[in-house]
Enzyme design. Structure first.
Site, PDB file in Angstrom:
ATOM      1  N   HIS A 104       0.859  -1.195   0.000  1.00  0.00           N
ATOM      2  CA  HIS A 104       0.000   0.000   0.000  1.00  0.00           C
ATOM      3  C   HIS A 104       0.887   1.234   0.000  1.00  0.00           C
ATOM      4  CE1 HIS A 104      -3.844  -2.026   0.224  1.00  0.00           C
ATOM      5  NE2 HIS A 104      -3.117  -2.993   0.757  1.00  0.00           N
ATOM      6  N   ARG A 105       0.596   2.155  -0.912  1.00  0.00           N
ATOM      7  CA  ARG A 105       1.520   3.256  -1.193  1.00  0.00           C
ATOM      8  C   ARG A 105       1.010   4.615  -0.774  1.00  0.00           C
ATOM      9  NH1 ARG A 105       0.689   1.701  -7.229  1.00  0.00           N
ATOM     10  NH2 ARG A 105      -1.301   1.237  -6.217  1.00  0.00           N
ATOM     11  N   GLN A 112      10.225  -0.845   9.215  1.00  0.00           N
ATOM     12  CA  GLN A 112      10.197  -2.276   9.572  1.00  0.00           C
ATOM     13  C   GLN A 112      11.559  -2.750  10.052  1.00  0.00           C
ATOM     14  OE1 GLN A 112       8.716  -4.779   6.446  1.00  0.00           O
ATOM     15  NE2 GLN A 112       8.663  -6.590   7.747  1.00  0.00           N
ATOM     16  N   SER A 114      14.863  -4.429  10.318  1.00  0.00           N
ATOM     17  CA  SER A 114      15.754  -4.796   9.215  1.00  0.00           C
ATOM     18  C   SER A 114      16.420  -6.142   9.491  1.00  0.00           C
ATOM     19  CB  SER A 114      16.835  -3.722   9.074  1.00  0.00           C
ATOM     20  OG  SER A 114      17.889  -4.205   8.280  1.00  0.00           O
ATOM     21  N   GLN A 115      16.459  -6.986   8.475  1.00  0.00           N
ATOM     22  CA  GLN A 115      17.193  -8.255   8.616  1.00  0.00           C
ATOM     23  C   GLN A 115      18.659  -8.080   8.228  1.00  0.00           C
ATOM     24  OE1 GLN A 115      14.842 -11.112   6.349  1.00  0.00           O
ATOM     25  NE2 GLN A 115      13.714 -11.684   8.186  1.00  0.00           N
ATOM     26  N   ARG A 183      20.153 -14.300   5.692  1.00  0.00           N
ATOM     27  CA  ARG A 183      18.696 -14.111   5.748  1.00  0.00           C
ATOM     28  C   ARG A 183      17.986 -14.764   4.565  1.00  0.00           C
ATOM     29  NH1 ARG A 183      17.227  -7.880   3.886  1.00  0.00           N
ATOM     30  NH2 ARG A 183      18.268  -7.998   1.889  1.00  0.00           N
ATOM     31  N   HIS A 205      -9.527   2.379   3.220  1.00  0.00           N
ATOM     32  CA  HIS A 205      -9.228   1.564   2.033  1.00  0.00           C
ATOM     33  C   HIS A 205      -8.604   0.222   2.439  1.00  0.00           C
ATOM     34  CE1 HIS A 205      -8.074   0.574  -2.044  1.00  0.00           C
ATOM     35  NE2 HIS A 205      -6.798   0.487  -1.677  1.00  0.00           N
ATOM     36  N   ARG A 210      -8.369  -5.348   2.651  1.00  0.00           N
ATOM     37  CA  ARG A 210      -7.543  -6.357   3.331  1.00  0.00           C
ATOM     38  C   ARG A 210      -8.263  -7.069   4.470  1.00  0.00           C
ATOM     39  NH1 ARG A 210      -3.277  -7.915   0.257  1.00  0.00           N
ATOM     40  NH2 ARG A 210      -2.079  -6.132  -0.491  1.00  0.00           N
TER      41      ARG A 210
HETATM   42  C1  LIG Z   1      -7.167  -9.974  -2.257  1.00  0.00           C
HETATM   43  C2  LIG Z   1      -5.904  -9.394  -2.826  1.00  0.00           C
HETATM   44  C3  LIG Z   1      -5.113 -10.150  -3.648  1.00  0.00           C
HETATM   45  C4  LIG Z   1      -3.935  -9.618  -4.177  1.00  0.00           C
HETATM   46  N1  LIG Z   1      -3.166 -10.394  -4.996  1.00  0.00           N
HETATM   47  C5  LIG Z   1      -2.022  -9.885  -5.518  1.00  0.00           C
HETATM   48  C6  LIG Z   1      -1.186 -10.661  -6.379  1.00  0.00           C
HETATM   49  O1  LIG Z   1      -1.471 -11.810  -6.666  1.00  0.00           O
HETATM   50  N2  LIG Z   1      -0.066 -10.101  -6.865  1.00  0.00           N
HETATM   51  C7  LIG Z   1       0.283  -8.811  -6.579  1.00  0.00           C
HETATM   52  O2  LIG Z   1       1.313  -8.332  -7.073  1.00  0.00           O
HETATM   53  N3  LIG Z   1      -0.466  -8.057  -5.766  1.00  0.00           N
HETATM   54  C8  LIG Z   1      -1.603  -8.550  -5.242  1.00  0.00           C
HETATM   55  N4  LIG Z   1      -2.361  -7.778  -4.413  1.00  0.00           N
HETATM   56  C9  LIG Z   1      -1.901  -6.429  -4.078  1.00  0.00           C
HETATM   57  C10 LIG Z   1      -2.647  -5.350  -4.868  1.00  0.00           C
HETATM   58  O3  LIG Z   1      -2.467  -5.528  -6.257  1.00  0.00           O
HETATM   59  C11 LIG Z   1      -2.158  -3.958  -4.465  1.00  0.00           C
HETATM   60  O4  LIG Z   1      -0.814  -3.794  -4.826  1.00  0.00           O
HETATM   61  C12 LIG Z   1      -2.276  -3.694  -3.005  1.00  0.00           C
HETATM   62  O5  LIG Z   1      -3.452  -4.238  -2.455  1.00  0.00           O
HETATM   63  C13 LIG Z   1      -2.287  -2.183  -2.800  1.00  0.00           C
HETATM   64  O6  LIG Z   1      -3.562  -1.737  -3.226  1.00  0.00           O
HETATM   65  P1  LIG Z   1      -3.860  -0.315  -3.753  1.00  0.00           P
HETATM   66  O7  LIG Z   1      -3.019  -0.019  -4.952  1.00  0.00           O
HETATM   67  O8  LIG Z   1      -5.350  -0.200  -3.924  1.00  0.00           O
HETATM   68  O9  LIG Z   1      -3.463   0.563  -2.481  1.00  0.00           O
HETATM   69  P2  LIG Z   1      -2.647   1.896  -2.327  1.00  0.00           P
HETATM   70  O10 LIG Z   1      -1.297   1.791  -2.902  1.00  0.00           O
HETATM   71  O11 LIG Z   1      -2.700   2.218  -0.886  1.00  0.00           O
HETATM   72  O12 LIG Z   1      -3.474   2.939  -3.143  1.00  0.00           O
HETATM   73  C14 LIG Z   1      -4.740   3.407  -2.664  1.00  0.00           C
HETATM   74  C15 LIG Z   1      -5.569   3.838  -3.854  1.00  0.00           C
HETATM   75  O13 LIG Z   1      -4.938   4.985  -4.441  1.00  0.00           O
HETATM   76  C16 LIG Z   1      -5.105   4.923  -5.855  1.00  0.00           C
HETATM   77  N5  LIG Z   1      -3.759   4.782  -6.481  1.00  0.00           N
HETATM   78  C17 LIG Z   1      -2.613   4.403  -5.875  1.00  0.00           C
HETATM   79  N6  LIG Z   1      -1.591   4.431  -6.731  1.00  0.00           N
HETATM   80  C18 LIG Z   1      -2.100   4.815  -7.911  1.00  0.00           C
HETATM   81  C19 LIG Z   1      -1.528   4.994  -9.180  1.00  0.00           C
HETATM   82  N7  LIG Z   1      -0.251   4.797  -9.434  1.00  0.00           N
HETATM   83  N8  LIG Z   1      -2.329   5.398 -10.184  1.00  0.00           N
HETATM   84  C20 LIG Z   1      -3.650   5.619  -9.966  1.00  0.00           C
HETATM   85  N9  LIG Z   1      -4.278   5.441  -8.765  1.00  0.00           N
HETATM   86  C21 LIG Z   1      -3.487   5.052  -7.748  1.00  0.00           C
HETATM   87  C22 LIG Z   1      -5.967   3.717  -6.157  1.00  0.00           C
HETATM   88  O14 LIG Z   1      -7.319   4.109  -6.156  1.00  0.00           O
HETATM   89  C23 LIG Z   1      -5.701   2.819  -4.980  1.00  0.00           C
HETATM   90  O15 LIG Z   1      -6.740   1.876  -4.730  1.00  0.00           O
HETATM   91  C24 LIG Z   1      -3.550  -8.285  -3.866  1.00  0.00           C
HETATM   92  C25 LIG Z   1      -4.358  -7.520  -3.011  1.00  0.00           C
HETATM   93  C26 LIG Z   1      -5.522  -8.058  -2.502  1.00  0.00           C
HETATM   94  C27 LIG Z   1      -6.370  -7.204  -1.572  1.00  0.00           C
END
Ligand SMILES: Cc1cc2nc3c(=O)[nH]c(=O)nc-3n(C[C@H](O)[C@H](O)[C@H](O)COP(=O)(O)OP(=O)(O)OC[C@H]3O[C@@H](n4cnc5c(N)ncnc54)[C@H](O)[C@@H]3O)c2cc1C
Length: 259
Positions: A104-105, A112, A114-115, A183, A205, A210
């Site tokens: 989540h970004r 966190q 560090s290892q 590690r 969110h 999650r």
């Molecule tokens: C059930 C589940 C399964 C998953 N499986 C996988 C997997 O198999 N492989 C994998 O790699 N990841 C997986 N993920 C991770 C997922 O793809 C996301 O990277 C992670 O959940 C972060 O979500 P997010 O981008 O919505 O959140 P955040 O980074 O917190 O972003 C919050 C919101 O801000 C907006 N946002 C953020 N960045 C941008 C951007 N660059 N451009 C436009 N809008 C943006 C979007 O609306 C986003 O929802 C999974 C996640 C879930 C919940």
């Protein structure tokens, strides 16, 4: 050693300087009908929202703080929720869990364990509760993590150089080098600690995407603890989120879309 379990501590919270805000309103010749019992976080969000329209005095609709914030959420005006954030210490969790969390970004910050800087010779491991429900699975799991710990220590003994380095920088980099190599043997189950700060919008969110995933118990456990903590801090920001329970008794975040 006892089995590590996920635990979340709320360690920092928003503070609202109401006196300053009221002084500003007085200067503007405005009045604000505050809701009794609203928390600092809830008042920060309301104050920020009201600034958008200067909806004080005669322009203040007869809504409580909770109703005002519910309206913001329903209207999708959630950027106002970014003005409050909390910091959490999350411990007793696995590296597998944190690898997912740190994806989540937006609106979040992580620090966190560090290892590379921390010697993991005495690492503990987070056993999934599903493993704990089967004697055969638990035996296989224990064997694997014990082997990993033994291998880590063997790598340490083989790779940690005798202390011939003359400077602290050189000694630190030598430690980093052997820990980086050692590690690589540690499993996803390795216990870790993480300091996380998130604003209320990001938390909503996070809880929605999650905390609701049935097949991910460790994530549900942590999200449920976070939800309980922030509901105590600012229930008005999370009116549509509740902690429920699955048939096995484990928690799950339940979201009721606003009607
Ligand atoms: C059930 C589940 C399964 C998953 N499986 C996988 C997997 O198999 N492989 C994998 O790699 N990841 C997986 N993920 C991770 C997922 O793809 C996301 O990277 C992670 O959940 C972060 O979500 P997010 O981008 O919505 O959140 P955040 O980074 O917190 O972003 C919050 C919101 O801000 C907006 N946002 C953020 N960045 C941008 C951007 N660059 N451009 C436009 N809008 C943006 C979007 O609306 C986003 O929802 C999974 C996640 C879930 C919940």
């Amino acid at each position: 050693m006892s089995r590590p379990m996920p635990a979340v501590y709320l360690v920092a919270r928003p503070q609202f300087d109401a006196e300053r805000f009221l002084a500003f309103l007085q200067h503007e010749n405005e009045r604000w009908q505050r809701s009794e019992g609203a928390t600092p976080s809830e008042e920060i969000v309301e104050a920020a929202g009201r600034i958008c329209y200067m909806s004080f005095g005669d322009r203040q609709a007869p809504r409580s703080n909770a109703e005002y914030i519910a309206h913001l959420i329903t209207m999708g005006h959630e950027s106002v929720l970014e003005h409050v954030s909390w910091s959490f210490l999350v411990t007793g969790v696995s590296r597998a869990f944190t690898h997912q969390l740190v994806r989540h970004r937006v609106g979040v910050a992580f620090s966190q364990l560090s290892q590379q800087y921390h010697d993991e010779s005495d690492a503990t491991f987070v056993m999934p509760s599903q493993v704990a429900r089967s004697a055969a699975a638990e035996a296989a799991w224990q064997q694997a993590v014990t082997a990993a710990r033994v291998a880590y220590r063997e790598l340490r003994d083989a790779l940690a150089p005798p202390s011939t380095a003359t400077t602290e920088d050189a000694r630190r980099e030598a430690r980093r080098a052997w820990r980086s190599a050692a590690r690589s043997i540690l499993p996803n189950a390795t216990e870790t600690k993480l300091f996380m700060t998130a604003n209320a919008r990001a938390l909503r969110h996070l809880l929605a995407v999650r905390g609701t995933v049935v097949g991910d118990e460790e994530m549900r456990q942590v999200m449920a603890q976070i939800l309980r903590l922030v509901r105590d801090e600012a229930a008005a920001l999370f009116p549509d989120f509740q902690v429920g329970a699955l048939p096995d008794g484990s928690p799950i975040v339940v979201r009721t879309p606003p009607s």
